[in-house]
Design an enzyme around this catalytic site. Structure first.
Site, PDB file in Angstrom:
ATOM      1  N   HIS A 246      -6.570   0.369   1.813  1.00  0.00           N
ATOM      2  CA  HIS A 246      -5.513  -0.219   1.099  1.00  0.00           C
ATOM      3  C   HIS A 246      -6.213  -0.471  -0.394  1.00  0.00           C
ATOM      4  O   HIS A 246      -5.410  -0.981  -1.267  1.00  0.00           O
ATOM      5  CB  HIS A 246      -4.700  -1.378   1.620  1.00  0.00           C
ATOM      6  CG  HIS A 246      -3.875  -1.044   2.750  1.00  0.00           C
ATOM      7  ND1 HIS A 246      -2.668  -0.011   2.816  1.00  0.00           N
ATOM      8  CD2 HIS A 246      -3.898  -1.717   3.834  1.00  0.00           C
ATOM      9  CE1 HIS A 246      -2.266  -0.194   3.999  1.00  0.00           C
ATOM     10  NE2 HIS A 246      -2.942  -1.274   4.641  1.00  0.00           N
TER      11      HIS A 246
ATOM     12  N   HIS B 110      -0.481   2.175   8.819  1.00  0.00           N
ATOM     13  CA  HIS B 110       0.227   1.849   7.546  1.00  0.00           C
ATOM     14  C   HIS B 110      -0.263   2.998   6.602  1.00  0.00           C
ATOM     15  O   HIS B 110      -1.146   3.681   6.952  1.00  0.00           O
ATOM     16  CB  HIS B 110      -0.625   0.569   6.977  1.00  0.00           C
ATOM     17  CG  HIS B 110      -0.468  -0.680   7.947  1.00  0.00           C
ATOM     18  ND1 HIS B 110      -1.146  -1.009   8.798  1.00  0.00           N
ATOM     19  CD2 HIS B 110       0.780  -1.395   8.012  1.00  0.00           C
ATOM     20  CE1 HIS B 110      -0.791  -2.098   9.698  1.00  0.00           C
ATOM     21  NE2 HIS B 110       0.725  -2.503   9.009  1.00  0.00           N
TER      22      HIS B 110
ATOM     23  N   ASP C 291      -4.100   5.683  10.504  1.00  0.00           N
ATOM     24  CA  ASP C 291      -3.538   4.204  10.576  1.00  0.00           C
ATOM     25  C   ASP C 291      -2.112   4.187  10.419  1.00  0.00           C
ATOM     26  O   ASP C 291      -1.683   5.134   9.953  1.00  0.00           O
ATOM     27  CB  ASP C 291      -4.320   3.441   9.424  1.00  0.00           C
ATOM     28  CG  ASP C 291      -3.927   1.906   9.372  1.00  0.00           C
ATOM     29  OD1 ASP C 291      -5.052   1.301   9.916  1.00  0.00           O
ATOM     30  OD2 ASP C 291      -3.002   1.356   9.170  1.00  0.00           O
TER      31      ASP C 291
ATOM     32  N   ASP D  45      -3.918   0.748  15.176  1.00  0.00           N
ATOM     33  CA  ASP D  45      -2.581  -0.028  14.885  1.00  0.00           C
ATOM     34  C   ASP D  45      -1.394   0.682  15.260  1.00  0.00           C
ATOM     35  O   ASP D  45      -0.163   0.066  15.188  1.00  0.00           O
ATOM     36  CB  ASP D  45      -2.629  -0.936  13.671  1.00  0.00           C
ATOM     37  CG  ASP D  45      -2.778   0.056  12.435  1.00  0.00           C
ATOM     38  OD1 ASP D  45      -2.945   1.044  12.703  1.00  0.00           O
ATOM     39  OD2 ASP D  45      -2.900  -0.775  11.331  1.00  0.00           O
TER      40      ASP D  45
END
Ligand SMILES: [Zn+2]
Length: 284
Positions: A112, A151, A149, A228
């Protein structure tokens, strides 16, 4: 297979924060008990390494802790940990290029982080730092980044967007933090997944995306490995099973490409087991 890790990156944290020291500490313990050897990375990432993708003002801000993000705290010593994490990524990249698949078991994660911002528990973009180093080193003409991931890898996308010699593909849950990644842009392909997506549907989306990356004829496969997507992860709602991670690792191995992977997210108590499963496939 080589695994790069450093116990010092378990040295920061805040009570109740999901990006907790156990993620690396307990995973390292488990991998050692399973017979893996863990190695320290070469040296902490230097300013020139980080400046390939970050602005000077960003380095200063991480060094001084003068940034503000509700999820991404200015822990004492975070600059050092973030540099060690980036160094793990570069060491794993070099090992991959030398023909030995490698994994960087480090924190903080990176995908991120943008050129000039911390975000989502990330300070420096480990993946972008490593892949850019590989391209600048001249041995690699074309690299692909697969971000699994849960996200969207928005930081990686923002840094790599339009960059020659790179293709990025991120598979991620939508809707979910950070709210981007619903559409593909230029060299960055995005594959949004509905909440509660399980293994079969996940693999059905992943396989063509991976084929698309391979059609680019890359010299290097770089994997932002987040865990995740797991069914018991507290931060998202995908439904991958323990055994799915071995299959994901195997799919990467089956490409036959020089490859490395980095730990991004993954917050469940089972993280050490999920990593072990992934590496069983990834090394094969
Ligand atoms: Zn994540």
């Amino acid at each position: 297979m080589r695994i790069f890790s450093d116990p010092s990156v378990a040295g920061y944290g805040a009570p109740g924060h999901p990006e907790a020291p156990f993620r690396v500490a307990r995973s390292a313990q488990r991998l050692k008990a399973a017979g893996h050897k863990l190695e320290l990375p070469d040296i902490p990432a230097s300013d020139p390494d980080l400046l390939r993708v970050h602005l000077e003002s960003h380095l200063q801000s991480v060094r001084q802790g003068s940034f503000a993000d509700p999820d991404t705290a200015a822990h004492p010593g975070i600059d050092k940990s973030a540099r060690v994490s980036a160094a793990g990524a570069m060491s794993a990249m070099r090992s991959g290029l030398a023909g030995v698949p490698a994994f960087s078991l480090m924190r903080p994660p990176g995908h991120h982080a943008g050129a000039a911002r911390v975000a989502g528990f990330c300070y420096y973009n480990n993946m972008a730092v490593a892949v850019t180093a590989a391209l600048d080193g001249g041995k690699v003409k074309r690299a692909v980044i697969l971000d699994i991931d849960v996200h969207h890898g928005d930081g990686t996308e923002s840094i790599m967007l339009g960059r020659e010699g790179v293709r990025v593909c991120s598979l991620h849950q939508v809707p979910l933090y950070p709210g981007t990644g619903q559409e593909s842009r230029d060299n960055c392909r995005n594959v949004p997944l509905a909440p509660f997506t399980g293994e079969d549907d996940y693999l059905r989306k992943l396989e063509p995306a991976l084929e698309d990356l391979l059609a680019f004829k890359p010299d290097l496969l770089a994997v932002s490995a987040g865990f995740d997507t797991y069914k018991d992860d507290p931060l998202a709602q995908l439904k991958l099973d323990k055994k799915t991670y071995r299959r994901l690792g195997r799919l990467c191995a089956d490409t036959g490409l020089p490859r490395f992977a980095l730990l991004e997210g993954g917050y469940s108590e089972d993280l050490p087991l999920l990593i072990e499963e992934f590496l069983e496939g990834f090394a094969s």
